[in-house]
Motif scaffolding. Structure first.
Motif, short mmCIF file in Angstrom:
data_model
loop_
_atom_site.label_atom_id
_atom_site.label_comp_id
_atom_site.label_asym_id
_atom_site.label_seq_id
_atom_site.Cartn_x
_atom_site.Cartn_y
_atom_site.Cartn_z
N GLU A 1 -9.44 6.88 1.60
CA GLU A 1 -10.53 6.42 0.76
C GLU A 1 -10.07 6.09 -0.66
O GLU A 1 -10.74 5.33 -1.36
N GLU A 2 -8.94 6.59 -1.08
CA GLU A 2 -8.42 6.29 -2.42
C GLU A 2 -7.96 4.84 -2.54
O GLU A 2 -7.90 4.29 -3.64
N LEU B 1 1.00 -4.37 -1.95
CA LEU B 1 0.39 -4.03 -3.23
C LEU B 1 -0.95 -3.36 -2.94
O LEU B 1 -1.78 -3.92 -2.21
N LEU B 2 -1.12 -2.16 -3.48
CA LEU B 2 -2.34 -1.38 -3.27
C LEU B 2 -3.05 -1.16 -4.59
O LEU B 2 -2.41 -1.02 -5.64
N LYS B 3 -4.36 -1.11 -4.52
CA LYS B 3 -5.17 -0.65 -5.65
C LYS B 3 -5.71 0.70 -5.23
O LYS B 3 -6.39 0.83 -4.22
N VAL B 4 -5.39 1.71 -6.05
CA VAL B 4 -5.78 3.09 -5.76
C VAL B 4 -6.64 3.60 -6.91
O VAL B 4 -6.34 3.36 -8.07
N MET B 5 -7.72 4.31 -6.57
CA MET B 5 -8.58 4.91 -7.60
C MET B 5 -8.75 6.39 -7.32
O MET B 5 -9.08 6.79 -6.20
N VAL B 6 -8.51 7.19 -8.36
CA VAL B 6 -8.62 8.65 -8.28
C VAL B 6 -9.17 9.18 -9.61
O VAL B 6 -9.18 8.45 -10.60
N PRO B 7 -9.60 10.43 -9.64
CA PRO B 7 -10.15 10.98 -10.88
C PRO B 7 -9.12 11.14 -12.00
O PRO B 7 -9.44 10.91 -13.17
N ARG C 1 -4.68 14.27 -9.21
CA ARG C 1 -5.12 13.77 -7.90
C ARG C 1 -4.22 12.65 -7.41
O ARG C 1 -3.95 12.53 -6.22
N TYR C 2 -3.73 11.82 -8.35
CA TYR C 2 -2.81 10.77 -7.92
C TYR C 2 -1.50 11.37 -7.41
O TYR C 2 -0.96 10.93 -6.39
#
Length: 162
Positions: free
Chosen positions: A97-98, A113-119, A123-124
């Motif tokens: 889900e990240e 190439l990834l776009k990752v979102m975390v708090p 967490r990353y």
């Protein structure tokens, strides 16, 4: 240049532009915005959906309001360029889900190439060490941290359509 499978006129383009700006418009509101009566507008939207031009409608959430303060662009290098390696990687990251998006790319030393979102950074680090680097075939990871989003749009350019 690939053209849409259906012919789009100015009303279709207006409908698409209005729905990209606000996917929650009622048919009545949409019809008023594009200059059609509700029935023809509804038929046009249905035609666009049936043709696959409109894939669906989604609610856009604000990442900061949800505490997702860190956006990372991650370049992934693979050890072997085989269909099986790529398929395994793609199926695995599709379940995280990240990961907001994942592109197979060329012109770089990386394969993906990834776009990752975390708090936050902790967490990353957990995501990186416990998930991403444990995928078979991943040989290199290069992380770039987004400082500011200058353009962040989901709208597709419609001015190229005839």
């Amino acid at each position: 240049m690939t053209q849409p499978t259906i012919k789009l006129d100015r009303y279709d383009r207006r409908i698409l532009a209005a729905l990209q700006a606000d996917g929650g418009l009622t048919n009545q509101q949409l019809a008023e915005q594009v200059g059609l009566s509700p029935s023809p507008c509804s038929r046009r939207v249905q035609k666009l959906e049936d043709a696959g031009v409109i894939k669906g409608r989604a609610v856009l959430l604000h990442h900061k309001a949800l505490g997702l303060d860190l956006t990372i662009l991650v370049q992934i290098s693979m050890d072997r360029h085989t269909p099986e390696r790529f398929q395994h990687f793609e199926e695995t990251v599709a379940g995280y889900e990240e990961v907001q998006w994942c592109y197979l790319i060329t012109g770089q030393s990386a394969d993906y190439l990834l776009k990752v979102m975390v708090p936050d950074m902790d967490r990353y680090q957990q995501f990186l060490l416990n998930k991403l680097t444990r995928i078979d075939g991943v040989s290199g990871v290069h992380s770039s941290f987004v400082m500011r989003k200058v353009v962040d749009s989901t709208a597709l350019p419609l001015n190229y359509l005839t």
